[in-house]
Write an enzyme that holds these catalytic residues in place. Structure first.
Site, PDB file in Angstrom:
ATOM      1  CB  ALA A 207      -0.924  -0.011   1.220  1.00 37.20           C
ATOM      2  CG  ASP A 355       5.803  -5.775   8.765  1.00 39.56           C
ATOM      3  OD1 ASP A 355       6.995  -6.115   8.659  1.00 39.56           O
ATOM      4  OD2 ASP A 355       5.227  -5.063   7.917  1.00 39.56           O
TER       5      ASP A 355
END
Length: 611
Positions: A207, A355
């Site tokens: 994204a 992450d």
């Protein structure tokens, strides 16, 4: 009619040919006309049929047109072409690298140094080939490279080569973003926002983020928009990744990476669903609701599967020393607070961010209404992927960590191997690799091991706490080779065995070590280990209390556990205080040196680690 007989005496060769002429005489007589025509035609220039020169280029042009039309308008055809191109790039790089490893590892070397240098160069060559293939393919292949970069037990040549993929992602053009808003939101960008910056402030593999002013809320917002092409090619790309990794495993069984493809297939759909990310955000807010912490989670304003609108956070990168200095933020406290945040997620909440990297962390000065115990807040971004850690695995991992900080003894060594087997099915021959990966003492040429290293003049530590007295240069002398077999093969075997959740916990540990180094902290490198140890103690003690309530632990054992927790926790706390005092002395010394050389400005910069 008179018959004329001609007699000719010539050479024997001619005489012998007369019989041939006689035999052909009827043919000549009856086909005289055809023969003349043929002879005449043989003298004329040969010309192809009038339309033959148009056939081949015309056919080629037609096929090209059909192929282009199919590529642009027939999705299966387009997918087939792209799949072939992407697969060939990745397969060529992977197989070429695997063959390179085979040849490099099979050679005979005159010394260990020569072997290590050859292996290192092979790492670089292979990693560069894979990097170029991933960049050419884009999409989720960039995500694959980011996964490789985060595998802390891989050789540093691989992780460092893949590291640029964290920041090398191509942005989707504004036209594509506008079309996505219309298809997914049912409204144009102009209908949703008073202002929308077409240039993204950040681009990731899945994204990109734009800044805008949201009409409905009247707030400045960060708008996270998924790359439109990801959904279209997801199945093709993930199949290609898994197929390539499967080929490598088939031809080179020791290079086992199929688990990475399985992990991507399972987790990427979650990361690509921003509604799922919004739910994760709400949960982490609830987990830290009653905790006095510097962690700040941006508010989600609106969530769609491919569009996420959230509170805009103005701040600097958490490892930006200049930004910290400008706002009088203590870099030591930042490093320690980050370690506390992630360890609470893992060992207390049993649900953690999977992450973590500096790009997902922003820091800003704390406001008067902030819940932070310090003068700063740490904003954690990108909540697309979280992992849970079930109770048994969490407690066993905590006990393993506590055995690592304890002073070595036959009992402690047995505990280390026992819990390594419970946590990751790690056998005795692979234990040194596993321990080195957890503690961050894995180097490309072997294991920096505390217990069984070669003899040297340096007094070796027998537990992680003892390392506080050893400087980094001395620790580098303490090395141990893996049990028979190359370290790379052993590392890959460890990766194959480890549960993915444990691997993600190790990734968090590595982030803490990396940030501690990037922030140029003045405390010992063991300081962050102590925080992890305290949270492990809390996790074990919490489990003991639960077992006592459930009737699985007797009163005597419960009281013994309580005493052990209190004494060990107090010991770690005292060591922390001593290390923090030493860190303040180091910082004060730097301030004095800076003041002596450059005055007050120099003192401030030196204390902030700017030079």
């Amino acid at each position: 009619m008179h018959r004329v007989i001609l007699k000719f005496r010539g050479p024997p060769s001619w005489r012998s040919s007369r019989s041939f002429l006689r035999s052909q005489k009827p043919f000549v007589r009856h086909n005289n006309t055809d023969l003349h025509k043929r002879l005449a035609s043989s003298d004329a220039p040969q010309r192809p049929p009038e339309k033959s020169w148009l056939w081949y280029p015309g056919t080629l042009l037609a096929l090209t047109g059909v192929g282009y039309y199919a590529y642009e308008n027939h999705q299966p055809s387009r997918h087939a072409v792209l799949a072939t191109l992407r697969c060939s790039r990745l397969a060529r790089a992977a197989i070429s690298g695997a063959i390179d490893y085979k040849l490099t590892l099979a050679r005979t070397y005159t010394s260990e140094e020569e072997r290590l240098e050859a292996v290192s160069q092979c790492h670089v060559r292979s990693a560069t080939k894979v990097l170029n293939a991933l960049l050419a393919n884009g999409g989720i292949y960039i995500k694959l490279g980011q996964h490789i970069a985060s595998l802390i037990v891989l050789p540093k040549e691989w992780t460092s080569t893949m590291a640029p993929l964290q920041d090398r992602c191509d942005a989707t053009p504004y036209e594509g973003i506008a079309a996505l808003f219309l298809s997914d939101m049912g409204q144009t960008i102009g209908e949703l926002f008073d202002d929308f910056d077409p240039i993204p402030i950040g681009v990731a593999s899945l994204a990109q983020v734009h800044v805008g002013h949201h009409k409905a809320s009247g707030r400045k917002v960060a708008v996270k928009v998924q790359h439109p092409h990801l959904v279209e090619f997801f199945n093709i790309d993930i199949n290609m990744v898994q197929s390539t990794l499967g080929w490598i495993k088939y031809w080179f069984p020791e290079f086992e990476f199929t688990w990475l493809g399985e992990e991507m297939r399972e987790n990427l759909p979650r990361e690509m669903d921003f509604v799922h990310e919004a739910r994760n955000t709400a949960r982490v807010v609830a987990d830290f609701e009653n905790i006095k912490t510097s962690l700040y989670i941006p508010e989600v304003i609106s969530a769609n599967k491919r569009v996420l609108i959230m509170e805009y956070i103005q701040g600097g990168r958490v490892d930006d020393l200049a930004y910290l200095s400008q706002h009088n933020i203590d870099r030591n406290k930042v490093a320690l607070e980050l370690t506390r945040i992630f360890n609470r997620m893992v060992f207390m909440n049993g649900w953690f961010h999977a992450d973590p990297h500096p790009g997902n962390l922003l820091i800003r000065p704390a406001s008067k209404s902030s819940n932070s115990p310090y003068n700063f807040e740490i904003a954690l971004l990108d909540h697309g992927l979280y992992f849970d850690l079930e109770r048994e695995l969490r407690v066993n991992y905590s006990r393993l960590w506590l055995s690592l900080i304890a002073r070595s003894s036959p009992t402690v060594d047995a505990d280390r191997r026992k819990y390594a087997a419970l946590v990751g099915d790690i056998t005795s021959d692979l234990y040194p690799v596993f321990e080195a990966a957890i503690t961050g003492r894995l180097s490309p040429d072997g294991i920096i091991e505390a217990n069984d290293g070669p003899k040297s003049d340096t007094q070796r530590a027998t537990g992680m706490l003892d390392m506080a007295s050893q400087i980094e240069e001395k620790m580098e002398l303490v090395r141990n080779t893996v049990t028979p077999g190359d370290i790379l093969v052993s590392v890959l075997d460890v990766l194959r065995r480890l549960p993915r959740r444990v691997l993600m916990v190790m990734k968090l540990n590595d982030l803490a070590r990396h940030l501690d180094h990037s922030l140029a902290t003045t405390h010992s490198s063991v300081r962050i280990f102590l925080i992890t140890s305290k949270y492990c103690m809390k996790a074990v003690w919490q489990d003991e209390k639960n077992r006592f309530r459930e009737g699985g632990l007797g009163l005597g054992s419960f009281l013994g556990s309580a005493w052990a927790f209190a004494t060990e926790y107090s010991k770690i706390t005292f060591i922390e205080l001593m290390m923090d005092w030493q860190a303040s002395l180091v910082k004060s010394s730097a301030w004095l040196r800076g003041f002596y050389s450059r005055g007050l400005a120099g003192a401030h910069d030196a204390a902030a680690g700017l030079y």
